[in-house]
Design a protein around this motif. Structure first.
Motif, mmCIF file in Angstrom:
data_model
loop_
_atom_site.group_PDB
_atom_site.id
_atom_site.type_symbol
_atom_site.label_atom_id
_atom_site.label_comp_id
_atom_site.label_asym_id
_atom_site.label_seq_id
_atom_site.Cartn_x
_atom_site.Cartn_y
_atom_site.Cartn_z
ATOM 1 N N HIS A 76 -13.532 -2.659 -1.288
ATOM 2 C CA HIS A 76 -12.517 -2.795 -0.235
ATOM 3 C C HIS A 76 -11.884 -1.437 0.014
ATOM 4 O O HIS A 76 -12.046 -0.522 -0.793
ATOM 5 C CB HIS A 76 -11.455 -3.820 -0.613
ATOM 6 C CG HIS A 76 -10.527 -3.387 -1.714
ATOM 7 N ND1 HIS A 76 -10.893 -3.376 -3.033
ATOM 8 C CD2 HIS A 76 -9.256 -2.938 -1.679
ATOM 9 C CE1 HIS A 76 -9.884 -2.965 -3.773
ATOM 10 N NE2 HIS A 76 -8.867 -2.670 -2.984
ATOM 11 N N HIS A 112 -8.336 0.192 0.149
ATOM 12 C CA HIS A 112 -6.899 0.027 -0.104
ATOM 13 C C HIS A 112 -6.234 1.019 0.859
ATOM 14 O O HIS A 112 -6.297 2.229 0.665
ATOM 15 C CB HIS A 112 -6.631 0.361 -1.579
ATOM 16 C CG HIS A 112 -5.206 0.364 -1.995
ATOM 17 N ND1 HIS A 112 -4.594 -0.738 -2.532
ATOM 18 C CD2 HIS A 112 -4.263 1.332 -1.982
ATOM 19 C CE1 HIS A 112 -3.329 -0.447 -2.834
ATOM 20 N NE2 HIS A 112 -3.113 0.819 -2.507
ATOM 21 N N HIS A 119 2.251 -4.735 -3.946
ATOM 22 C CA HIS A 119 1.115 -4.069 -3.318
ATOM 23 C C HIS A 119 1.561 -3.370 -2.045
ATOM 24 O O HIS A 119 1.817 -4.027 -1.036
ATOM 25 C CB HIS A 119 0.063 -5.139 -3.027
ATOM 26 C CG HIS A 119 -1.252 -4.610 -2.613
ATOM 27 N ND1 HIS A 119 -1.809 -4.894 -1.394
ATOM 28 C CD2 HIS A 119 -2.124 -3.796 -3.256
ATOM 29 C CE1 HIS A 119 -2.979 -4.291 -1.311
ATOM 30 N NE2 HIS A 119 -3.193 -3.625 -2.425
ATOM 31 N N ASP A 139 -5.420 -4.386 1.818
ATOM 32 C CA ASP A 139 -6.782 -4.304 1.307
ATOM 33 C C ASP A 139 -7.725 -4.904 2.334
ATOM 34 O O ASP A 139 -7.633 -6.082 2.660
ATOM 35 C CB ASP A 139 -6.908 -5.051 -0.029
ATOM 36 C CG ASP A 139 -6.302 -4.263 -1.177
ATOM 37 O OD1 ASP A 139 -5.980 -3.078 -0.972
ATOM 38 O OD2 ASP A 139 -6.155 -4.836 -2.270
HETATM 39 ZN ZN LIG Z 1 -5.047 -2.654 -2.779
#
Ligand SMILES: [Zn+2]
Length: 335
Positions: A194, A196, A260, A264
């Motif tokens: 992924h 980020h 977070h 993502d």
């Molecule tokens: Zn992340």
């Protein structure tokens, strides 16, 4: 006189029958509802009794991804059944004794955050798993494609990095919006491919969804939206087809258990990550000591800054790349 009395009696009778009828309907409805609820409760309780002993909650450090996900699903199912039971009691205080209602309310307060936490975990891990499966498709075609992506990226970079209008400023290499700056991977603290994606405005971290143009997306199989109207966007998406979000901004990260501060995004492993806006580019490998997981020993991170100091305007970070623009290209490299 007699007739009037008779009329009144008839009316009284009609009203009486109507009241009794309504009462009976309410009584039977309520009884049917309670019975229905009892049936549901006993089914939900049987499911809990069946699932609960099987659950072995672990971490992805000591469990295989598949086992971890299966256990998470079971845990979520048990919590969901409990939630349904307590919710049905708490929302019908007229049907249950006060103590049972109070107990249900306090149980709900415990279950709701727990359920949310496990659902975030499931989101994270399930997509890691799906992506792992997607990766197994036609290896030779993918290899050709990846090689082409890298060639294009380095070719574009050769043109822009020392472009006359930027090199005069001597502020380091430059990229233009839409240019390939790396390929999606899983380097660093990562359990599945992924990007980020971190965004800053004037060095202050902001939710990427407040800057990106709106797209319909999937967040754990549930359709969701992220972004603003096209005429209000400040950046573009950092991948070609941003259709899966595995974790949104400001949710609790299951890996590090902190908030977070990024979005993502998954498009496809080894597929291009593109500059969300033009700017000066930094390419770093950031090690992750003491992390529960650290793929390849360090994360490959690209940062793009609208301002050479990265203190003003837009700054964007692209984490977990498996290749960064300007790196060598090896056609025979294992994917
Ligand atoms: Zn992340």
């Amino acid at each position: 006189m007699k007739q009037l009395l008779r009329q009144r009696l008839i009316w009284l009778l009609i009203i009486g029958v109507a009241v009794l009828g309504a009462g009976a309907i309410l009584f039977f409805q309520r009884r049917a509802y309670v019975r229905d609820l009892e049936t549901k409760h006993s089914y939900w309780n049987s499911q809990i009794a069946e699932l609960q002993p099987e659950i072995e909650l672990g971490t992805f450090a000591d469990q295989k991804v598949d086992d971890f996900i299966v256990n998470l699903h079971k845990q979520i199912a048990v919590l969901s059944y409990k939630y349904a039971i307590y919710k049905s009691i708490a929302s019908h205080p007229e049907l249950f004794p006060a103590q049972q209602v109070n107990n249900a309310e306090s149980e709900l307060q415990k279950i709701v955050p727990e359920l949310k936490r496990y659902k975030t975990d499931r989101t994270y891990m399930a997509f890691a798993w799906i992506d792992y499966l997607m990766l197994r498709i036609d290896e030779s075609l993918l290899r050709e494609l990846v090689w082409a992506f890298k060639k294009i990226a380095n070719f574009q970079f050769r043109i822009t990095e020392n472009h006359l209008s930027y090199s005069l400023l001597k502020e380091g290499p430059y990229v233009l919006k839409g240019q390939i700056v790396g390929l999606q991977g899983c380097s660093g603290i990562c359990t599945g491919t992924h990007v980020h994606f971190v965004t800053y405005e004037d060095a202050k971290i902001v939710d990427p969804c407040k800057l990106l143009p709106r797209r319909p997306l999937t967040v754990w199989g549930i359709s969701d939206k992220c972004g603003v109207a096209e005429n209000k966007k400040k950046i573009d998406w950092p991948v070609y087809i941003p259709w899966i979000i595995t974790q949104k901004y400001d949710t609790i990260s299951p890996v590090l258990n902190n908030t977070h501060g990024a979005l993502d995004i998954i498009d496809r492993e080894h597929f291009p990550v593109i500059a969300a806006h033009s700017g000066w580019i930094k390419r770093e490998t950031k090690p992750c000591p003491n992390a529960p997981i650290c793929v390849d020993g360090a994360a490959k991170v690209v940062t793009i800054c609208q301002h050479p100091t990265c203190k003003k305007g837009l700054t964007t970070e692209y984490w977990h790349l498996d290749w960064m623009v300007g790196e060598e290209i090896d056609k025979e490299e294992e994917l």
